[in-house]
Enzyme design. Structure first.
Site, PDB file in Angstrom:
ATOM      1  N   CYS A   1      -5.863  -2.316   6.994  1.00  0.00           N
ATOM      2  CA  CYS A   1      -6.902  -1.301   7.080  1.00  0.00           C
ATOM      3  C   CYS A   1      -8.284  -1.781   6.663  1.00  0.00           C
ATOM      4  O   CYS A   1      -9.257  -1.596   7.374  1.00  0.00           O
ATOM      5  CB  CYS A   1      -6.496  -0.077   6.275  1.00  0.00           C
ATOM      6  SG  CYS A   1      -5.621  -0.429   4.747  1.00  0.00           S
TER       7      CYS A   1
ATOM      8  N   CYS B   1       0.836  -1.205   0.000  1.00  0.00           N
ATOM      9  CA  CYS B   1       0.000   0.000   0.000  1.00  0.00           C
ATOM     10  C   CYS B   1       0.867   1.251   0.000  1.00  0.00           C
ATOM     11  O   CYS B   1       0.611   2.197  -0.731  1.00  0.00           O
ATOM     12  CB  CYS B   1      -0.911   0.001   1.230  1.00  0.00           C
ATOM     13  SG  CYS B   1      -1.897   1.503   1.424  1.00  0.00           S
TER      14      CYS B   1
END
Length: 354
Positions: A191, A99
């Site tokens: 997340c 990410c």
RNA sequence: UGGGGCUUGGCCAAGUGGUAAGGCAACGGGUUUUGGUCCCGUCAUUCGGGGGUUCGAAUCCCUCAGCCCCAG
């Protein structure tokens, strides 16, 4: 003229304080919420809306412009699909590293620059100076590990002011600034997977699940059943569902046979390794130099271990021997090299040796 | 159907008269911007069933049942 900084605001304390600090330092700050995932998962409502609102509230408090970048499509391809493919291949990926590499310090950076920014900033506990990346001051919170695949070019346009503080100080700053998120609990877990857990997530998104398979001990005896080899990672305690003795730890698996191999002996040599080979190498500034002293970190928050020797193999792989044995080296995970507190680069584990 | 041994929570297992250790597993929580590790908590009013002795037994006695070993 002050520099325009776009701060990635997740709705957490750290990025909130980041924005506040930069504003205080005289930057022209814009807050940006990256919308990377919004899908609800079984048993969990995606918190994106709440996080978005928290980020916006803080932006309003600070009196800074606020915008949303929608990266869902790219995030799905670059991070989630990567993660799923790795698991299917029997490896254990680190999606948060991906990410940072693909989204925060590439897509977000590019988008912000095109949008008029001079720089970006994030709430990472790490320090940036002259295009180099250093560990955060707080040894307990240092997140440089997750930034091990960020490029020097990106670093030259990035700020991470939080890296100069310890976590309690950041909380204190949040209170001092009166930020809405001052007492918000730290987030953890991937997340978008959040509280659901990786196993449930994989069950939802991997369609051709292998089903049940055998759990095999060092003697070759089938001592239990598992519900899919891809759910297991090296070093994990294998819940056999039945007890009787000591806990079992995964020492390997065969995706083709859908078998998981375990040992009850924590001293089992297959659980410990001193040497490993890495692929997908990434050096932030320059490759390792002969004669320099390096340390390595084999997983987030793990102790740094001295690198005894290293060399690049003809295959292009990087071979490292550490001063101490490390438990459960896992293919797919990143090993990060440091020189002092400077992050030199990293590679992804192909295999462990001895 | 002669002799001996065993039967404690899902599993393994302490405990031989004083009011049920521990481990594994499971579940819940904590630590942690990955997975994993790790840490904490919960988990048998009850010790194969029944009866007896005793102030009091899982621990002693009787009996029934099941399992194991030896002898057949």
């Amino acid at each position: 003229m002050s520099k325009k900084v776009y701060v990635g605001m997740s709705g957490g304390v750290d990025s909130s304080v980041t924005a506040a600090l930069l504003k205080e330092q005289g930057y022209e700050v814009t807050g940006v919420y990256m919308k990377n995932w919004s899908q609800d998962l079984p048993g969990m409502v995606c918190p994106w809306k709440e996080d978005y609102q928290d980020a916006k509230r803080v932006a309003v408090q600070l009196g800074i412009p606020f915008k949303v970048y929608d990266f869902e499509t790219e995030y799905r391809h670059k991070v989630v699909d990567y993660m799923l493919e790795e698991y299917k291949a029997g490896r254990t990926p680190n999606p948060d590293i991906m990410c940072n590499q693909e989204v925060k310090f590439k897509l977000f950076l590019q988008t912000a620059l095109e949008d008029g920014a001079d720089m970006i900033a994030t709430g990472h506990y790490a320090r940036v100076k002259d295009g180099k990346l250093y560990a955060g001051i707080d040894p307990n919170k240092d997140q440089s590990y997750f930034l091990c695949r960020v490029t020097e070019d990106a670093l030259r346009k990035s700020l991470m002011p939080i890296g100069d503080y310890e976590k309690p100080a950041v909380r204190e700053l949040a209170r001092k600034f009166g930020l809405y998120t001052a007492e918000k609990k730290d987030s953890q877990g991937i997340c978008f997977v959040g509280k659901v857990g990786i196993k449930d997530f994989l069950k939802e998104f991997v369609h051709d699940l292998p089903g049940e398979g055998d759990i095999i001990d060092p003697r070759g005896m089938v001592i239990g059943r598992h519900d899919g080899a891809l759910f297991y990672t090296i070093g994990q305690r294998a819940g056999l569902g039945v007890g009787g003795g000591l806990p079992y730890y995964v020492i390997g698996k065969d995706m083709a046979k859908n078998e998981v191999y375990v040992t009850a002996d924590l001293q089992d040599q297959r659980l410990w390794s001193r040497s490993l080979t890495l692929a997908s190498l990434h050096w932030v500034n320059e490759p390792p130099r002969e004669g320099a002293a390096y340390t390595a970190r084999t997983r987030y928050r793990a102790d740094l271990i001295s690198v005894r020797e290293w060399r690049t193999l003809e295959s292009g792989y990087f071979y490292v021997t550490l001063a101490d044995e490390v438990r459960a080296i896992t293919p797919g995970q990143s090993v990060v090299l440091y020189e002092g507190d400077r992050l030199v680069g990293s590679g992804i584990v192909v295999s462990a040796a001895d």
